[in-house]
Enzyme design. Structure first.
Site, PDB file in Angstrom:
ATOM      1  N   ASP A 155       0.651  -1.247   0.040  1.00 50.56           N
ATOM      2  CA  ASP A 155      -0.063  -0.073  -0.094  1.00 50.56           C
ATOM      3  C   ASP A 155       0.845   1.099  -0.012  1.00 50.56           C
ATOM      4  OD1 ASP A 155      -2.071  -1.730   0.016  1.00 50.56           O
ATOM      5  OD2 ASP A 155      -2.799  -1.051   2.120  1.00 50.56           O
ATOM      6  N   ASP A 156       0.866   1.957  -0.925  1.00 47.58           N
ATOM      7  CA  ASP A 156       1.434   3.232  -1.223  1.00 47.58           C
ATOM      8  C   ASP A 156       0.609   4.571  -0.746  1.00 47.58           C
ATOM      9  OD1 ASP A 156       3.569   5.166  -1.921  1.00 47.58           O
ATOM     10  OD2 ASP A 156       2.373   5.577  -3.619  1.00 47.58           O
ATOM     11  N   HIS A 199      -6.472   2.631  -4.203  1.00 48.47           N
ATOM     12  CA  HIS A 199      -6.512   2.653  -2.895  1.00 48.47           C
ATOM     13  C   HIS A 199      -7.131   3.879  -2.122  1.00 48.47           C
ATOM     14  CE1 HIS A 199      -5.467   1.026   1.297  1.00 48.47           C
ATOM     15  NE2 HIS A 199      -4.502   2.038   1.468  1.00 48.47           N
ATOM     16  N   HIS A 239      -7.513   8.346   1.681  1.00 45.74           N
ATOM     17  CA  HIS A 239      -7.419   7.409   2.626  1.00 45.74           C
ATOM     18  C   HIS A 239      -8.509   7.544   3.461  1.00 45.74           C
ATOM     19  CE1 HIS A 239      -5.301   4.032   5.098  1.00 45.74           C
ATOM     20  NE2 HIS A 239      -4.967   3.953   4.016  1.00 45.74           N
ATOM     21  N   HIS A 260       3.646  -2.028   3.310  1.00 40.11           N
ATOM     22  CA  HIS A 260       3.678  -0.529   2.948  1.00 40.11           C
ATOM     23  C   HIS A 260       5.032  -0.130   2.315  1.00 40.11           C
ATOM     24  CE1 HIS A 260       0.368  -1.426   5.814  1.00 40.11           C
ATOM     25  NE2 HIS A 260       0.085  -0.377   5.306  1.00 40.11           N
TER      26      HIS A 260
END
Length: 397
Positions: free
Chosen positions: A49-50, A100, A104, A196
């Site tokens: 996950d970035d 994603h 966020h 991550h």
């Protein structure tokens, strides 16, 4: 009389069929929730996950390349805009990319319209940078999902919502050894591993070489999420269903099979699609990115093409080309120039946060989807490991 009733029934049947064809089933477009692959083969999908900082992207890519491993990256739109060249590196290396969200947020706490806006902004950002699509896979921020989220996400063209069955919790700053052990000790066929790319996951780059080596020794092969789930290949083209469309007509338009189209969009009944439904078209090329936007600027005394280009974060050559200027030293006061510019990012806003027991700059940065560096700079912090309970921090967002 009987003939008349037969005709009426036939017409009614046709009307009902047409209506149902565009009403759809609630579940047909819902995104499929996945925690691991359904397989007995020794395959594993490494996923990253970035967020906003992406500090370790290139280190991770280097290790993956050295070991000939393809992985899956779930990108935020804010991260794409913060480090576009690193995102291009991911795409150019042939790794899979999923959506994603943009900023966020917890999708279970926002409206479907807000969810789809988050997805669309990230999709646009990724297409602008790479010309490719994040569809058809999505990972919910914080892993937070429910039936409403799956429906909203599915309607936006994301057929699979990807969770995980091994969480390295690397963002807590675990050591390379701890991260490796979490993966190697819990691996099962079809595992999806969560890691991550950010600075908080400082142990991840160091963990990868040993992790990959140990998993290979156990007989595991590395696959992307789409390979793990046997999803049809897609270059990311999408189509929004219009009145009168059927799966058959859309499949014919894009020269794909109805079965492939249905599988790519999680559709179980070929006759049930609805107006406005966004369909992923398997095996097609993603649309080219839209052209840069432009603004107009009236030359003032003292201006040069260099100063104007600097003001708008573009190049002298781009301005000269847009205005057919052959001598870049000759512009006149009052001349109206077309300035080609990329879409400006949203203005930076700030919030305040009071440090609590157990907080670190890394956990706070992750909470607000920003970077440790940005928080440190906004608060004149020279030692990122030194914050105190009760300290009020300005959080740039």
């Amino acid at each position: 009389m009987l003939s008349r009733w037969s005709k009426l029934l036939a017409i009614t049947g046709l009307l009902l069929f047409s209506l149902l064809s565009f009403t759809g089933q609630a579940d047909a477009a819902s995104s499929t929730y996945v925690t691991k692959g359904n397989t007995t083969s020794k395959v594993v999908a490494l996923t990253f996950d970035d967020g906003s900082d992406g500090t370790n992207i290139n280190k991770i890519l280097g290790t993956l390349k050295t070991n000939n491993v393809k992985a899956t990256f779930f990108l935020t739109g804010s991260g794409i805009n913060h480090h576009p060249s690193w995102i291009r590196n991911i795409a150019n290396a042939g790794h899979q990319v999923g959506n994603h969200s943009y900023s966020h947020p917890d999708f279970t706490k926002i409206s479907i319209a807000a969810m789809q806006s988050e997805l669309a902004r990230t999709e646009t950002a990724y297409k602008n940078v790479t010309g490719k699509s994040t569809k058809p896979i999505f990972r919910a921020p914080f892993g937070a999902s429910n039936a409403t989220v799956l429906k909203g996400v599915g309607d936006a063209g994301y057929t699979h919502t990807i969770q995980w069955n091994i969480d390295t919790i690397d963002w807590r700053g675990l050591s390379s050894t701890e991260i490796t052990n979490k993966v190697v000790n819990n691996i099962v066929p079809g595992s999806i591993v969560l890691m991550h790319t950010g600075a908080g996951a400082s142990g991840t780059p160091g963990a990868l070489p040993g992790m990959i080596s140990k998993l290979k020794a156990k007989g595991y092969k590395f696959v992307t999420v789409s390979e793990l789930l046997k999803l049809p290949p897609t270059g990311g083209a999408t189509y929004t269903a219009k009145a009168g469309d059927t799966l058959y007509s859309i499949a014919r338009k894009y020269n794909v099979t109805v079965a492939a189209l249905a599988k790519a969009n999680n559709i179980t009944n070929y006759n049930l699609i609805r107006v406005g439904q966004v369909l992923v078209i398997p095996g097609t090329t993603a649309p080219t990115p839209p052209p840069a936007t432009s603004v107009k600027y009236t030359v003032k005394a003292g201006d040069t093409l260099y100063s104007i280009a600097s003001k708008y974060n573009t190049t002298v050559a781009a301005i000269a080309s847009a205005n057919k200027i052959t001598n870049i030293n000759l512009i006149s006061v009052g001349q109206v120039l077309i300035i080609p510019v990329k879409q400006a990012p949203p203005p930076v806003t700030t919030v305040k946060y009071t440090v609590k027991a157990g907080d670190t700059l890394y956990s706070i940065a992750r909470k607000y989807n920003t970077t440790v560096t940005a928080i440190a700079k906004a608060n004149n912090i020279t030692n990122v490991n030194s914050i105190r309970v009760g300290q009020v921090l300005i959080i740039p967002r």
